[in-house]
Scaffold this motif. Structure first.
Motif, PDB file in Angstrom:
ATOM      1  N   LEU A 326      44.901  29.010  53.394  1.00  7.73           N
ATOM      2  CA  LEU A 326      45.386  29.362  52.060  1.00  7.73           C
ATOM      3  C   LEU A 326      45.430  30.888  51.922  1.00  7.73           C
ATOM      4  CD1 LEU A 326      43.451  26.882  49.742  1.00  7.73           C
ATOM      5  CD2 LEU A 326      45.720  26.613  50.755  1.00  7.73           C
ATOM      6  N   PRO A 327      46.567  31.466  51.531  1.00  4.57           N
ATOM      7  CA  PRO A 327      46.615  32.915  51.322  1.00  4.57           C
ATOM      8  C   PRO A 327      45.910  33.281  50.027  1.00  4.57           C
ATOM      9  CG  PRO A 327      48.754  31.914  50.842  1.00  4.57           C
ATOM     10  CD  PRO A 327      47.880  30.813  51.337  1.00  4.57           C
ATOM     11  N   PRO A 328      44.888  34.133  50.073  1.00  8.62           N
ATOM     12  CA  PRO A 328      44.153  34.456  48.845  1.00  8.62           C
ATOM     13  C   PRO A 328      45.079  35.028  47.778  1.00  8.62           C
ATOM     14  CG  PRO A 328      43.033  35.325  50.786  1.00  8.62           C
ATOM     15  CD  PRO A 328      44.382  34.858  51.236  1.00  8.62           C
ATOM     16  N   GLY A 329      44.811  34.702  46.546  1.00  3.64           N
ATOM     17  CA  GLY A 329      45.628  35.191  45.443  1.00  3.64           C
ATOM     18  C   GLY A 329      45.402  34.354  44.206  1.00  3.64           C
ATOM     19  N   PRO A 330      46.097  34.670  43.099  1.00  2.00           N
ATOM     20  CA  PRO A 330      45.914  33.934  41.839  1.00  2.00           C
ATOM     21  C   PRO A 330      46.103  32.425  41.962  1.00  2.00           C
ATOM     22  CG  PRO A 330      47.126  35.963  41.444  1.00  2.00           C
ATOM     23  CD  PRO A 330      46.995  35.832  42.932  1.00  2.00           C
ATOM     24  N   PRO A 331      47.089  31.907  42.724  1.00  2.28           N
ATOM     25  CA  PRO A 331      47.204  30.444  42.809  1.00  2.28           C
ATOM     26  C   PRO A 331      45.961  29.780  43.390  1.00  2.28           C
ATOM     27  CG  PRO A 331      49.241  31.484  43.527  1.00  2.28           C
ATOM     28  CD  PRO A 331      48.234  32.576  43.396  1.00  2.28           C
ATOM     29  N   VAL A 332      45.401  30.382  44.420  1.00  5.32           N
ATOM     30  CA  VAL A 332      44.194  29.797  45.020  1.00  5.32           C
ATOM     31  C   VAL A 332      43.012  29.948  44.074  1.00  5.32           C
ATOM     32  CG1 VAL A 332      42.599  29.893  46.974  1.00  5.32           C
ATOM     33  CG2 VAL A 332      45.050  30.197  47.353  1.00  5.32           C
ATOM     34  N   ARG A 333      42.966  31.068  43.358  1.00  3.13           N
ATOM     35  CA  ARG A 333      41.892  31.228  42.376  1.00  3.13           C
ATOM     36  C   ARG A 333      41.957  30.122  41.329  1.00  3.13           C
ATOM     37  NH1 ARG A 333      40.031  36.634  38.987  1.00  3.13           N
ATOM     38  NH2 ARG A 333      38.691  35.543  37.514  1.00  3.13           N
ATOM     39  N   ASP A 334      43.154  29.746  40.909  1.00  3.15           N
ATOM     40  CA  ASP A 334      43.291  28.648  39.945  1.00  3.15           C
ATOM     41  C   ASP A 334      42.749  27.343  40.522  1.00  3.15           C
ATOM     42  OD1 ASP A 334      44.472  30.376  38.165  1.00  3.15           O
ATOM     43  OD2 ASP A 334      46.531  29.766  38.641  1.00  3.15           O
ATOM     44  N   LEU A 335      43.012  27.108  41.793  1.00  2.00           N
ATOM     45  CA  LEU A 335      42.526  25.882  42.427  1.00  2.00           C
ATOM     46  C   LEU A 335      41.001  25.884  42.528  1.00  2.00           C
ATOM     47  CD1 LEU A 335      45.104  25.411  45.348  1.00  2.00           C
ATOM     48  CD2 LEU A 335      45.160  24.423  43.047  1.00  2.00           C
ATOM     49  N   VAL A 336      40.426  27.016  42.947  1.00  2.00           N
ATOM     50  CA  VAL A 336      38.968  27.103  43.075  1.00  2.00           C
ATOM     51  C   VAL A 336      38.316  26.942  41.705  1.00  2.00           C
ATOM     52  CG1 VAL A 336      37.031  28.597  43.722  1.00  2.00           C
ATOM     53  CG2 VAL A 336      39.083  28.526  45.160  1.00  2.00           C
ATOM     54  N   THR A 337      38.886  27.565  40.687  1.00  2.00           N
ATOM     55  CA  THR A 337      38.345  27.431  39.333  1.00  2.00           C
ATOM     56  C   THR A 337      38.327  25.971  38.898  1.00  2.00           C
ATOM     57  OG1 THR A 337      39.130  29.641  38.727  1.00  2.00           O
ATOM     58  CG2 THR A 337      38.661  28.116  36.922  1.00  2.00           C
ATOM     59  N   ALA A 338      39.403  25.258  39.201  1.00  2.00           N
ATOM     60  CA  ALA A 338      39.469  23.842  38.820  1.00  2.00           C
ATOM     61  C   ALA A 338      38.420  23.027  39.563  1.00  2.00           C
ATOM     62  CB  ALA A 338      40.866  23.295  39.106  1.00  2.00           C
ATOM     63  N   PRO A 345      30.371  18.196  45.032  1.00  2.00           N
ATOM     64  CA  PRO A 345      30.032  19.354  45.866  1.00  2.00           C
ATOM     65  C   PRO A 345      31.286  19.920  46.528  1.00  2.00           C
ATOM     66  CG  PRO A 345      29.354  17.327  46.947  1.00  2.00           C
ATOM     67  CD  PRO A 345      29.811  16.934  45.573  1.00  2.00           C
ATOM     68  N   ILE A 346      31.248  21.214  46.830  1.00  2.00           N
ATOM     69  CA  ILE A 346      32.426  21.910  47.336  1.00  2.00           C
ATOM     70  C   ILE A 346      32.036  22.779  48.531  1.00  2.00           C
ATOM     71  CG2 ILE A 346      34.341  23.447  46.734  1.00  2.00           C
ATOM     72  CD1 ILE A 346      33.570  23.018  43.782  1.00  2.00           C
ATOM     73  N   VAL A 347      32.905  22.776  49.553  1.00  2.00           N
ATOM     74  CA  VAL A 347      32.833  23.740  50.645  1.00  2.00           C
ATOM     75  C   VAL A 347      33.959  24.733  50.433  1.00  2.00           C
ATOM     76  CG1 VAL A 347      32.927  24.103  53.136  1.00  2.00           C
ATOM     77  CG2 VAL A 347      31.957  21.976  52.223  1.00  2.00           C
ATOM     78  N   VAL A 348      33.634  26.030  50.468  1.00  2.00           N
ATOM     79  CA  VAL A 348      34.648  27.070  50.292  1.00  2.00           C
ATOM     80  C   VAL A 348      34.662  27.952  51.539  1.00  2.00           C
ATOM     81  CG1 VAL A 348      35.501  28.951  48.848  1.00  2.00           C
ATOM     82  CG2 VAL A 348      34.221  27.062  47.806  1.00  2.00           C
ATOM     83  N   ASP A 349      35.848  28.106  52.116  1.00  2.00           N
ATOM     84  CA  ASP A 349      36.001  28.851  53.361  1.00  2.00           C
ATOM     85  C   ASP A 349      37.262  29.703  53.277  1.00  2.00           C
ATOM     86  OD1 ASP A 349      35.598  29.609  56.073  1.00  2.00           O
ATOM     87  OD2 ASP A 349      36.950  28.030  56.757  1.00  2.00           O
ATOM     88  N   ALA A 350      37.389  30.645  54.202  1.00  2.00           N
ATOM     89  CA  ALA A 350      38.637  31.352  54.492  1.00  2.00           C
ATOM     90  C   ALA A 350      39.322  31.848  53.214  1.00  2.00           C
ATOM     91  CB  ALA A 350      39.552  30.443  55.318  1.00  2.00           C
ATOM     92  N   GLY A 351      40.559  31.366  52.950  1.00  2.00           N
ATOM     93  CA  GLY A 351      41.339  31.858  51.828  1.00  2.00           C
ATOM     94  C   GLY A 351      40.748  31.555  50.469  1.00  2.00           C
ATOM     95  N   GLY A 352      39.745  30.695  50.401  1.00  2.00           N
ATOM     96  CA  GLY A 352      39.093  30.417  49.124  1.00  2.00           C
ATOM     97  C   GLY A 352      37.966  31.370  48.783  1.00  2.00           C
ATOM     98  N   LEU A 353      37.518  32.180  49.749  1.00  2.00           N
ATOM     99  CA  LEU A 353      36.312  32.984  49.533  1.00  2.00           C
ATOM    100  C   LEU A 353      36.563  34.190  48.640  1.00  2.00           C
ATOM    101  CD1 LEU A 353      34.799  32.773  53.114  1.00  2.00           C
ATOM    102  CD2 LEU A 353      33.812  31.806  51.027  1.00  2.00           C
ATOM    103  N   ASP A 354      37.649  34.919  48.865  1.00  2.00           N
ATOM    104  CA  ASP A 354      37.916  36.082  48.008  1.00  2.00           C
ATOM    105  C   ASP A 354      38.158  35.670  46.558  1.00  2.00           C
ATOM    106  OD1 ASP A 354      37.550  37.695  50.170  1.00  2.00           O
ATOM    107  OD2 ASP A 354      39.659  38.225  50.442  1.00  2.00           O
ATOM    108  N   PRO A 355      38.955  34.623  46.293  1.00  2.00           N
ATOM    109  CA  PRO A 355      39.069  34.172  44.901  1.00  2.00           C
ATOM    110  C   PRO A 355      37.731  33.733  44.313  1.00  2.00           C
ATOM    111  CG  PRO A 355      40.888  33.318  46.202  1.00  2.00           C
ATOM    112  CD  PRO A 355      39.935  33.940  47.168  1.00  2.00           C
TER     113      PRO A 355
END
Length: 534
Positions: A326-338, A345-355
């Motif tokens: 996933l390329p980090p950015g606002p769209p991924v931040r929206d997904l992580v927020t949701a 429980p959630i695992v966050v890796d790679a493109g999810g970490l900066d958001p």
């Protein structure tokens, strides 16, 4: 289960034995184990040439006493001392026919080179577990002569900090280490772990407290693996929602799915970036197409980038994993927020970490206030950004702290973040916000390859969905991933790993004494407080 303790814990455990036993008795327990290791390694003690590097502390005494026992069995033993030596150990060595060289006069380089070149084995007893900082020049000189393939470290390689694994300057590199009573943390933590070779633990009868650091072995992992019962179904075994892949990085989704399908969960939903296909009227994307071709078992849902409602509508899951490809950015931040708003429980890796770091910067309790855990899986660069952006830590200070005491730094970060941290590396650490910590001792340097982390995310997410607590999902996933890396032909590619994981699990289970599961769900033991997937 292998455990490690701090130097202070070891000293406290030794104190009552030193008070109760005759003088030197505790040391002789260590010496017995050390001599047994040397005898097994050499095969024949009589006629062997052994060099002892003898410091003035207890480890120097262990090495000298071992040299005395070996000399009494016919070995030629030469001890080299850069300073004072253990009095009783020195007397025993000389009485058995061994020789002492130095400290005054110190042998010259030619004499040292001749001794080391002829040696069948070198015992490193220069420093003990209390050693801190770099080696003094006289000690460093001897460490430089010691041949790695023929050197056995006594308790801990000299120059390696027994608590932190830090190496401040020259240090002994050993082909094996014989340690006493318990593993010392520095034997498991990088960079010290690179100096030890295989570690053999000699029991000397210590009554130890709860360990400061834990590791898993084959039996532990076999007991923790989710094994289906006769009444299990794909749903009861756990469903993982994996958010991965994009048109820019489609291969990451293929790799993560490959790992997830072999992690124990019974059902995998892949949610990936896609676009509207005019010809079919459906939404599809490169990542989803590649996954469907490579892994038809996965159920693929393509969504518009950032469409959190469509992601959550893909179906019920027991755990989420997000980030690979996933390329980090606002769209991924929206997904992580949701996802943070769910109760899974959630695992966050790679493109999810900066958001995720941006979310934590805005709300420091975003992770700690969740009922279900968040497990983050950064490499060092991602970890540094997580600390800088999410926690506001000074990056230069954080890097220095990580180099000086890796475990303590990750513990502070996990507590501040309110998440389980799996810090990838040569010795992956998995640390809870409470400070409970696990280190992974499996793996291969060949795993330092693009895409291997995506496979790991899939495995860990699948174990989480199958019911393991977050910290154990991380520890077991890292262990399996490392074992697969050990089996791989070299040079290793990330796509090799998923196909090796079934053989790893099969061998682990074949060697374990496991009860048959009786509840129709995942069969496991030794997992207090685990959450069953329903």
């Amino acid at each position: 289960m292998p455990n490690a303790h701090t130097v202070a814990q070891v000293r406290d455990a030794e104190a009552p034995l030193l008070a109760a036993l005759p003088p030197g008795a505790l040391m002789q327990r260590a010496v017995y184990g050390l001599v047994a290791h040397v005898a097994r390694r050499l095969g024949r003690v009589g006629g062997a040439r052994i060099v002892v590097l003898a410091g003035g502390g207890d480890n120097g005494g262990d090495a000298l006493w071992a040299g005395a026992r070996l000399a009494a069995r016919g070995a030629r033993v030469d001890a080299i001392a850069p300073g004072r030596t253990h009095p009783a150990g020195t007397a025993a060595l000389l009485a058995a026919g061994g020789a002492l060289h130095g400290p005054d006069p110190a042998p010259d380089d030619d004499a040292l080179r001749a001794l080391f070149d002829r040696a069948d084995l070198v015992l490193d007893g220069l420093l003990g577990i209390g050693g801190r900082g770099g080696l003094r020049p006289a000690h460093a000189r001897l460490a430089a002569f010691a041949p790695v393939r023929r050197t056995v470290a006594v308790d801990v390689p000299s120059g390696v900090d027994a608590d932190t694994g830090a190496v401040a300057g020259p240090a002994v590199r050993a082909s094996a280490t014989v340690t006493f009573g318990t593993h010392k943390r520095g034997l498991w933590l990088m960079p010290g772990a690179a100096h030890t070779g295989p570690v053999e633990l000699v029991d000397i009868g210590l009554e130890l407290p709860e360990p400061d650091l834990r590791a898993l072995d084959d039996a532990d992992v076999a007991a923790l693996l989710p094994v289906p019962g006769f009444e299990s179904s794909k749903y009861r075994r756990g469903v993982l929602g994996l958010v991965a892949g994009s048109d820019a990085y489609p291969g990451a989704a293929v790799l993560a799915v490959g790992g997830a399908l072999r992690g124990g969960a019974g059902y995998l939903r892949l949610i990936t970036e896609g676009h509207h296909d005019e010809a079919t009227g459906q939404r599809r994307g490169r990542a989803g197409d590649l996954v469907s071709q490579a892994h038809p078992e996965a159920v693929v849902t393509a969504i518009t980038a950032g469409d959190a409602a469509a992601m959550l509508a893909a179906g019920r899951v027991q755990a989420w994993a997000i980030g690979p490809g996933l390329p980090p950015g606002p769209p991924v931040r929206d997904l992580v927020t949701a996802l943070l708003g769910t109760d899974q429980p959630i695992v966050v890796d790679a493109g999810g970490l900066d958001p995720l770091a941006e979310i934590v910067a805005a709300d420091p309790r975003a992770l700690s206030d969740r009922a279900a855990p968040v497990l983050v899986t950064p490499h060092e660069g991602e970890f540094a950004r997580l600390l800088r952006v999410g926690l506001g830590w000074d990056p230069e200070r954080a890097a220095a702290d990580l180099a000086a005491d890796r475990l303590a730094t990750v513990r502070r970060a996990a507590a501040a973040l309110g998440a389980v941290i799996l810090l990838k590396g040569a010795r992956t650490l998995v640390v809870e916000p409470t400070g409970a910590a696990w280190v992974n001792t499996t793996g291969s340097p060949w795993l330092g390859s693009a895409g291997t982390g995506d496979v790991l995310t899939g495995v860990v997410g699948s174990l989480l969905a199958a019911g393991l607590p977050a910290v154990l999902a991380g520890a077991v996933g890292a262990y399996l991933h490392g074992r697969a890396g050990e089996r791989a032909d070299v040079p290793l590619a990330a796509s090799d790993l998923p196909g090796l994981l079934p053989a790893v699990a099969t061998d682990l289970l074949a060697g374990a004494d496991r009860p048959q599961p009786t509840d129709g769900g995942p069969g496991r033991r030794g997992t207090p407080g685990h959450r069953h997937a329903r």
